[in-house]
Scaffold this active site. Structure first.
Site, PDB file in Angstrom:
ATOM      1  N   LYS A  25       0.835  -1.202   0.000  1.00  0.00           N
ATOM      2  CA  LYS A  25       0.000   0.000   0.000  1.00  0.00           C
ATOM      3  C   LYS A  25       0.871   1.254   0.000  1.00  0.00           C
ATOM      4  O   LYS A  25       0.654   2.176  -0.795  1.00  0.00           O
ATOM      5  CB  LYS A  25      -0.900  -0.030   1.243  1.00  0.00           C
ATOM      6  CG  LYS A  25      -2.052   0.931   1.198  1.00  0.00           C
ATOM      7  CD  LYS A  25      -2.902   0.801   2.467  1.00  0.00           C
ATOM      8  CE  LYS A  25      -3.791  -0.429   2.449  1.00  0.00           C
ATOM      9  NZ  LYS A  25      -4.445  -0.683   3.754  1.00  0.00           N
ATOM     10  N   ARG A  95      -3.197   3.136   8.527  1.00  0.00           N
ATOM     11  CA  ARG A  95      -3.523   2.001   7.658  1.00  0.00           C
ATOM     12  C   ARG A  95      -2.378   0.999   7.664  1.00  0.00           C
ATOM     13  O   ARG A  95      -1.223   1.376   7.496  1.00  0.00           O
ATOM     14  CB  ARG A  95      -3.756   2.480   6.219  1.00  0.00           C
ATOM     15  CG  ARG A  95      -4.434   3.807   6.130  1.00  0.00           C
ATOM     16  CD  ARG A  95      -4.491   4.358   4.710  1.00  0.00           C
ATOM     17  NE  ARG A  95      -5.206   3.494   3.774  1.00  0.00           N
ATOM     18  CZ  ARG A  95      -5.294   3.746   2.472  1.00  0.00           C
ATOM     19  NH1 ARG A  95      -4.664   4.800   1.951  1.00  0.00           N
ATOM     20  NH2 ARG A  95      -5.958   2.946   1.691  1.00  0.00           N
ATOM     21  N   GLY A 104      -7.296  -9.907   7.043  1.00  0.00           N
ATOM     22  CA  GLY A 104      -6.990 -10.568   8.303  1.00  0.00           C
ATOM     23  C   GLY A 104      -6.062  -9.725   9.148  1.00  0.00           C
ATOM     24  O   GLY A 104      -5.880  -9.954  10.332  1.00  0.00           O
ATOM     25  N   MET A 106      -4.969  -5.718  10.517  1.00  0.00           N
ATOM     26  CA  MET A 106      -5.742  -4.740  11.263  1.00  0.00           C
ATOM     27  C   MET A 106      -6.645  -3.915  10.359  1.00  0.00           C
ATOM     28  O   MET A 106      -6.308  -3.607   9.240  1.00  0.00           O
ATOM     29  CB  MET A 106      -4.784  -3.810  11.989  1.00  0.00           C
ATOM     30  CG  MET A 106      -5.500  -2.997  13.005  1.00  0.00           C
ATOM     31  SD  MET A 106      -4.523  -1.582  13.505  1.00  0.00           S
ATOM     32  CE  MET A 106      -4.894  -0.468  12.169  1.00  0.00           C
ATOM     33  N   ARG A 339      -3.725  -1.274  -6.397  1.00  0.00           N
ATOM     34  CA  ARG A 339      -2.947  -2.523  -6.321  1.00  0.00           C
ATOM     35  C   ARG A 339      -3.375  -3.409  -7.477  1.00  0.00           C
ATOM     36  O   ARG A 339      -4.434  -3.187  -8.082  1.00  0.00           O
ATOM     37  CB  ARG A 339      -3.187  -3.236  -4.997  1.00  0.00           C
ATOM     38  CG  ARG A 339      -4.636  -3.622  -4.806  1.00  0.00           C
ATOM     39  CD  ARG A 339      -4.848  -4.289  -3.461  1.00  0.00           C
ATOM     40  NE  ARG A 339      -6.274  -4.312  -3.153  1.00  0.00           N
ATOM     41  CZ  ARG A 339      -6.792  -4.506  -1.960  1.00  0.00           C
ATOM     42  NH1 ARG A 339      -6.013  -4.700  -0.930  1.00  0.00           N
ATOM     43  NH2 ARG A 339      -8.088  -4.514  -1.761  1.00  0.00           N
ATOM     44  N   HIS A 457     -16.296  -7.840   1.442  1.00  0.00           N
ATOM     45  CA  HIS A 457     -15.253  -8.738   1.945  1.00  0.00           C
ATOM     46  C   HIS A 457     -15.465 -10.155   1.420  1.00  0.00           C
ATOM     47  O   HIS A 457     -14.546 -10.784   0.890  1.00  0.00           O
ATOM     48  CB  HIS A 457     -15.268  -8.719   3.480  1.00  0.00           C
ATOM     49  CG  HIS A 457     -14.263  -9.643   4.089  1.00  0.00           C
ATOM     50  ND1 HIS A 457     -14.575 -10.934   4.458  1.00  0.00           N
ATOM     51  CD2 HIS A 457     -12.948  -9.481   4.351  1.00  0.00           C
ATOM     52  CE1 HIS A 457     -13.497 -11.515   4.943  1.00  0.00           C
ATOM     53  NE2 HIS A 457     -12.495 -10.660   4.899  1.00  0.00           N
ATOM     54  N   SER A 767      12.315 -42.026  -8.041  1.00  0.00           N
ATOM     55  CA  SER A 767      11.154 -41.147  -7.947  1.00  0.00           C
ATOM     56  C   SER A 767      10.992 -40.822  -6.465  1.00  0.00           C
ATOM     57  O   SER A 767      10.829 -41.725  -5.639  1.00  0.00           O
ATOM     58  CB  SER A 767       9.909 -41.847  -8.485  1.00  0.00           C
ATOM     59  OG  SER A 767       8.797 -41.017  -8.314  1.00  0.00           O
ATOM     60  N   CYS A 834       6.885 -37.992  -6.979  1.00  0.00           N
ATOM     61  CA  CYS A 834       5.493 -38.400  -7.146  1.00  0.00           C
ATOM     62  C   CYS A 834       4.689 -38.204  -5.869  1.00  0.00           C
ATOM     63  O   CYS A 834       3.607 -38.724  -5.731  1.00  0.00           O
ATOM     64  CB  CYS A 834       5.420 -39.845  -7.605  1.00  0.00           C
ATOM     65  SG  CYS A 834       6.161 -40.999  -6.446  1.00  0.00           S
ATOM     66  N   TYR A 854      11.053 -34.695 -13.982  1.00  0.00           N
ATOM     67  CA  TYR A 854       9.606 -34.535 -14.021  1.00  0.00           C
ATOM     68  C   TYR A 854       9.014 -34.435 -12.614  1.00  0.00           C
ATOM     69  O   TYR A 854       9.652 -34.819 -11.635  1.00  0.00           O
ATOM     70  CB  TYR A 854       8.939 -35.705 -14.776  1.00  0.00           C
ATOM     71  CG  TYR A 854       8.998 -37.046 -14.077  1.00  0.00           C
ATOM     72  CD1 TYR A 854       7.992 -37.432 -13.204  1.00  0.00           C
ATOM     73  CD2 TYR A 854      10.060 -37.923 -14.284  1.00  0.00           C
ATOM     74  CE1 TYR A 854       8.037 -38.653 -12.549  1.00  0.00           C
ATOM     75  CE2 TYR A 854      10.121 -39.143 -13.643  1.00  0.00           C
ATOM     76  CZ  TYR A 854       9.102 -39.506 -12.772  1.00  0.00           C
ATOM     77  OH  TYR A 854       9.150 -40.715 -12.125  1.00  0.00           O
TER      78      TYR A 854
HETATM   79  P1  ADP Z   1      -7.829  -2.038   3.572  1.00  0.00           P
HETATM   80  O1  ADP Z   1      -6.427  -2.492   3.451  1.00  0.00           O
HETATM   81  O2  ADP Z   1      -8.656  -2.902   4.430  1.00  0.00           O
HETATM   82  O3  ADP Z   1      -8.438  -1.724   2.248  1.00  0.00           O
HETATM   83  P2  ADP Z   1      -7.397   0.769   3.874  1.00  0.00           P
HETATM   84  O4  ADP Z   1      -6.244   1.234   4.655  1.00  0.00           O
HETATM   85  O5  ADP Z   1      -7.241   0.790   2.413  1.00  0.00           O
HETATM   86  O6  ADP Z   1      -7.783  -0.675   4.390  1.00  0.00           O
HETATM   87  O7  ADP Z   1      -8.583   1.690   4.328  1.00  0.00           O
HETATM   88  C1  ADP Z   1      -9.900   1.342   4.567  1.00  0.00           C
HETATM   89  C2  ADP Z   1     -10.816   2.382   3.972  1.00  0.00           C
HETATM   90  O8  ADP Z   1     -10.541   3.687   4.463  1.00  0.00           O
HETATM   91  C3  ADP Z   1     -10.681   2.463   2.469  1.00  0.00           C
HETATM   92  O9  ADP Z   1     -11.960   2.657   1.907  1.00  0.00           O
HETATM   93  C4  ADP Z   1      -9.839   3.672   2.276  1.00  0.00           C
HETATM   94  O10 ADP Z   1     -10.057   4.259   1.029  1.00  0.00           O
HETATM   95  C5  ADP Z   1     -10.284   4.574   3.417  1.00  0.00           C
HETATM   96  N1  ADP Z   1      -9.244   5.516   3.793  1.00  0.00           N
HETATM   97  C6  ADP Z   1      -8.002   5.190   4.206  1.00  0.00           C
HETATM   98  N2  ADP Z   1      -7.265   6.296   4.434  1.00  0.00           N
HETATM   99  C7  ADP Z   1      -8.067   7.353   4.158  1.00  0.00           C
HETATM  100  C8  ADP Z   1      -7.869   8.770   4.179  1.00  0.00           C
HETATM  101  N3  ADP Z   1      -6.709   9.308   4.531  1.00  0.00           N
HETATM  102  N4  ADP Z   1      -8.908   9.554   3.830  1.00  0.00           N
HETATM  103  C9  ADP Z   1     -10.081   8.993   3.473  1.00  0.00           C
HETATM  104  N5  ADP Z   1     -10.338   7.685   3.430  1.00  0.00           N
HETATM  105  C10 ADP Z   1      -9.336   6.864   3.763  1.00  0.00           C
HETATM  106 MG    MG Z   2      -7.855  -0.551   0.942  1.00  0.00          MG
END
Ligand code: ADP
Ligand code: MG
Ligand code: MG
Length: 878
Positions: A25, A95, A104, A106, A339, A457, A767, A834, A854
């Site tokens: 990210k 984040r 899974g 945070m 991503r 999800h 094998s 195998c 193989y």
């Molecule tokens: P995940 O990895 O579970 O997608 P994210 O970190 O991407 O978690 O964030 C969860 C939600 O919060 C997403 O919809 C993301 O776009 C939103 N979000 C994260 N940071 C910000 C921010 N700085 N301003 C507005 N929305 C945010």
């Molecule tokens: Mg996200």
């Protein structure tokens, strides 16, 4: 400078290639910033800081803290806002972001920096008190849930209660006073639960949140996910701190997620959903039903145009389908994430092939793009179309992840797991799913949810797993308490059977029969043909019957690497002769019984040779301990004794005589042939007889390969081989034809690896039987390991199941040793594997590097192994 390691990076300091340090990210946020895209500014605390946190006994060192606050000050400067200042507050999101995308982990915390004073200033500043308090109640809930482990369900209950009191259904109908009241109730709950006031100092809020992200790397859900996906524990996670933008400011604000192509089919068109006046996870959490992205073109044409332009640029930049998050704040677009999008197997193939046709990827790059494990979803059954026609559709949800599933209804992830463990096929029915459901989702045949869209999800995770999913079927009324749901006037209790179709969204109130998948589709065919050009490993199938052999051929197997002969003995018509052989008290009687079995065996081998049309077939001689063929229940013993013409007491005595303390290490494998050479003689007769019969038909010239199991010493190999050679040579001479044959061995005992140079004197091929080899190397059995491996995962002693993914360090070293020693004596020795590992992509990569010729795996994994072998060859040319 006190420390030389840099633990914090501004988005503008990083780039897309730094995912190891910044996480996926963080690296992509940096990359998008560098591309001049509208990304709210922020910084990333590195994965190394996470590792350091664990090294420091779960504490953030004062150096790292200082660095975080230096970057916070820079962020204040850049945004012109200040943390904790009511006049012009800086609010941030925290984040998590590991190298590989990991559900899974945070949950994100939004709106951090609010407290009772700041919220008032924020309300004045924005002129929008409703918005300010909405942000505040969200923050309290997220912080309490994620950082302090007060379950978010408790807060949702309060919210539902409040809505009920007001007689409203939507969050958007709550007014400022309602939200203020909610804030008060939320804080009261927090205090009651934690015995402390909700923290007001934004810096404390920030540090606690960062720690929570680091902690979440080690939570049970993350550990399960890592094990399933072979993500090493020592990678750690990064933390992103980013200034907030607000999609919940009113009717000109919103938030959404979109893919550059359809993640279910691969079709090239912007695909996604958004919600007006909403924040963050509202879209994926299924709180309200979102609008399709195409509607944004009408609602906010300029924003849509800008977004669609960014989407195109991102896809061209990353040369892959992108999954993007965005927020619109008062008509201004912000990008929050991009991503490489998770996709179904069908979509993965279509996107890879299309990107080649569009000139964006080479064929080699396309081969590396598709995850081999994913192909599995295409190789499994679909609903029988004829049966489907006869079956009434009970209801319909969204076609969230394709495939056909049929099973018994369960309502919790735990129940799914428990039912699965006792051999049941289940459909997990939930209002919506969340990351803690991951294990239950993994074992379910299919997932059915009441709420949530195509990017919920449940939908995202199911597509990643290749599990069938129907989401967002709002007509279903679930009663978790009674373990039942109602749909179209019918009530289904736990354990009743339903079927769901993830390709159409249809739900059926009964079990619908399925038919095998068709893999001859265009995209699949093109990609796998490219893969076949690049791989150096051959791919064989493990097949015991002509039917399995034909399945293997259909999936592209180039031979049979393991044909187990014992499975042929269990069939009704043959088991009796087998038992007669076992209870025989003299060699003559044993030979008489074996003579009855011989024609069956020869017939099976002929069928397999025909099915394989002259390709190599490796036939392994009898392997399991003999007691496996004998009855255990008294009534069966009586009946069989009568059948065999012996007394029940005699049969009982034979059975007792065969009892072993440790049968897997007992009288089995080539040891049987050493005690009873007539067994090897009979099996040789069947193999050579079949080869002669098929060769005489004139279509193919068969070169039989006989594999002696469980050899640990060259002399036992030679002993059994002598029986084989004497018998085979005699039969071939009698037939008056020319026939070459090979005698080799399965390498599955550590001693065989260590003395492979001697064994290779007698064995034409090796094998690797990696199931037994793993078992013998670790000293625990596959069937018993389940009982304690979980504690080993928890204690971080083993990170994954060595029976699923080859233990490269230990078992791998034995394989390498045997390869080197074997080649020393016999440079042209033919080498294969195998065990179950033959169809596991990371293990296949290892076998490629180890120089095998193989891999052989179950027919359904043959395409997976072909692709994995090609990827290994492209990554490690040899
Ligand atoms: P995940 O990895 O579970 O997608 P994210 O970190 O991407 O978690 O964030 C969860 C939600 O919060 C997403 O919809 C993301 O776009 C939103 N979000 C994260 N940071 C910000 C921010 N700085 N301003 C507005 N929305 C945010
Ligand atoms: Mg996200
Ligand atoms: Mg999340």
């Amino acid at each position: 400078m006190a420390n030389t390691v840099q633990y914090v990076y501004f988005f503008s300091e990083g780039n897309g290639s730094m995912r190891e340090l910044l996480g996926g990210k963080g690296a992509n946020l940096a990359e998008m910033s560098n591309l001049g895209m509208p990304v709210p500014p922020g910084f990333t605390i590195t994965t190394e800081a996470c590792t350091q946190y664990y090294n420091d006994g779960k504490a953030i060192s004062s150096d790292i803290q200082a660095e975080i606050f230096t970057y916070l000050a820079k962020l204040e400067q850049l945004t012109g806002k200040q943390f904790g200042n009511p006049e012009n507050p800086l609010l941030v999101s925290v984040r998590s972001g590991a190298r590989a995308s990991m559900p899974g982990m945070m949950d994100t915390i939004l709106n951090l920096g609010l407290n009772d004073t700041v919220v008032e200033g924020f309300a004045r500043l924005t002129g929008n008190p409703r918005f300010a308090y909405d942000s505040y109640r969200r923050f309290i809930q997220m912080f309490a849930d994620v950082v302090m482990e007060v379950s978010k369900k408790r807060f949702e209950e309060i919210l539902d209660q409040k809505k009920a009191e007001k007689g409203i259904t939507e969050d958007t109908q709550l007014d400022t006073e309602d939200l203020k009241d909610l804030v008060a109730r939320f804080k009261a709950l927090y205090k009651a639960e934690k015995n402390a006031d909700f923290p007001t100092d934004p810096k404390e809020q920030l540090l606690e949140s960062v720690k929570a992200v680091f902690r979440s790397w080690d939570n049970p859900r993350a550990n399960v996910y890592r094990r399933m996906n072979e993500i090493p524990y020592d990678w750690g996670t990064a933390v992103n701190v980013q200034s907030m933008v607000f999609g919940n400011m009113g009717e000109t604000s919103g938030t959404g997620v979109a893919f550059t192509r359809n993640p279910a089919t691969g079709e090239k068109a912007l695909f996604g959903e958004y919600l007006i006046n909403a924040q963050g996870e509202d879209v994926v959490a299924g709180v309200r039903t979102p609008s399709p992205i195409s509607r944004l073109a009408e609602e906010m044409p300029a924003v849509y145009a800008q977004f669609s332009d960014i989407a195109t640029r991102l896809e061209q930049h990353y040369k892959d389908m992108q999954d993007m998050e965005f927020t619109i704040e008062n008509g201004t677009l912000f990008m929050l994430q991009t991503r490489n999008g998770k996709r179904t197997a069908a979509a993965a193939l279509k996107v890879a092939v299309d990107l080649v046709d569009e000139g964006m990827l080479t064929e080699k790059q396309a081969v590396l793009r598709v995850e081999p494990k994913q192909l599995d979803a295409l190789l499994h059954p679909q609903f029988d179309p004829a049966a489907l026609k006869r079956t009434a559709v009970l209801g319909r949800g969204l076609a969230a992840s394709p495939g056909a599933a049929c099973g018994k209804v369960v309502f919790t992830a735990e129940d799914a797991k428990a039912w699965h463990d006792r051999g049941e096929q289940v459909i997990l029915v939930r209002l919506e799913t969340s990351p803690e459901d991951i294990e239950g989702m993994q074992v379910a045949q299919g997932i059915l949810t009441v709420r949530g869209g195509m990017t919920s999800h449940a939908a995202v995770v199911a597509r990643g797993m290749g599990t069938c999913c129907v989401s967002g079927c709002g007509e279903i009324a679930v009663d978790y308490g009674k373990k039942q749901f109602t749909l179209a006037g019918r009530t289904f209790h736990e354990g009743e059977e339903i079927s769901i179709d993830g390709s159409t969204g249809n739900i059926y109130g009964e079990a619908v029969p399925t038919v095998p998948a068709n893999v001859a589709s265009g995209d699949f065919g093109r990609l796998i043909a490219w893969a076949d050009q690049y791989r150096s490993l051959e791919v064989y199938a493990n097949a015991d019957t002509p039917k399995d052999a034909a399945q293997g051929r259909a999936f592209g197997a180039e031979g049979i690497g393991l044909c187990r002969t014992e499975h042929m003995f269990f069939e009704e018509s043959r088991i009796k002769a087998m038992r007669e052989m076992i209870v025989a008290d003299s060699t003559a009687n044993r030979k008489r019984a074996l003579a009855k079995i011989m024609p069956y065996q020869q017939g099976d081998f002929e069928g397999i040779y025909e099915a394989m049309e002259g390709r190599p077939v490796v036939i392994r001689f009898l392997d399991p301990p003999l007691h496996e063929f004998l009855p255990t229940k008294q009534e069966d013993i009586d009946e069989i004794a009568a059948d065999l013409g012996v007394t029940a007491a005699h049969l009982q005595a034979v059975i007792e005589g065969l009892h072993e303390f440790n049968p897997m290490m007992g009288h089995r494998g080539c040891r049987l042939a050493v005690s009873y050479p007539e067994i090897a003689e009979m099996q040789t007769t069947a193999v050579i007889g079949a080869a002669i019969a098929v060769t005489k038909k004139g279509t193919y010239r068969i070169e039989p390969q006989i594999m002696i199991p469980l050899v640990g010493e060259v002399k036992e190999m030679k002993f059994v081989k002598d029986v084989v050679v004497e018998t085979a040579d005699r039969l071939i001479a009698q037939a008056g034809i020319e026939m070459r044959y090979q005698v080799g061995t399965m390498i599955e005992i550590p001693r065989a690896c260590l003395t492979a140079d001697e064994i290779a004197r007698e064995a034409a091929f090796f094998s690797f039987g990696t199931n037994d080899l793993t078992q013998m190397t670790f000293g625990f059995s596959r069937d018993d390991a389940g009982k304690f491996l979980d504690s080993y995962y928890d204690a971080k002693i083993y990170e994954s199941d060595p029976f699923a993914h080859l233990d490269q360090k230990g078992v791998g070293k034995l394989v390498e040793t045997a390869v080197a020693l074997g080649k020393k004596t016999r440079p042209d020795i033919h080498l294969g594997i195998c065990g179950e590992h033959g169809g596991d992509p990371s293990s296949v990569e290892f076998f490629h590097k180890a120089g095998l010729d193989y891999v052989s795996c179950s027919p359904f994994r043959v395409p997976i192994a072909r692709l994995a072998a090609a990827q290994a060859a492209l990554k490690y040319p040899r």
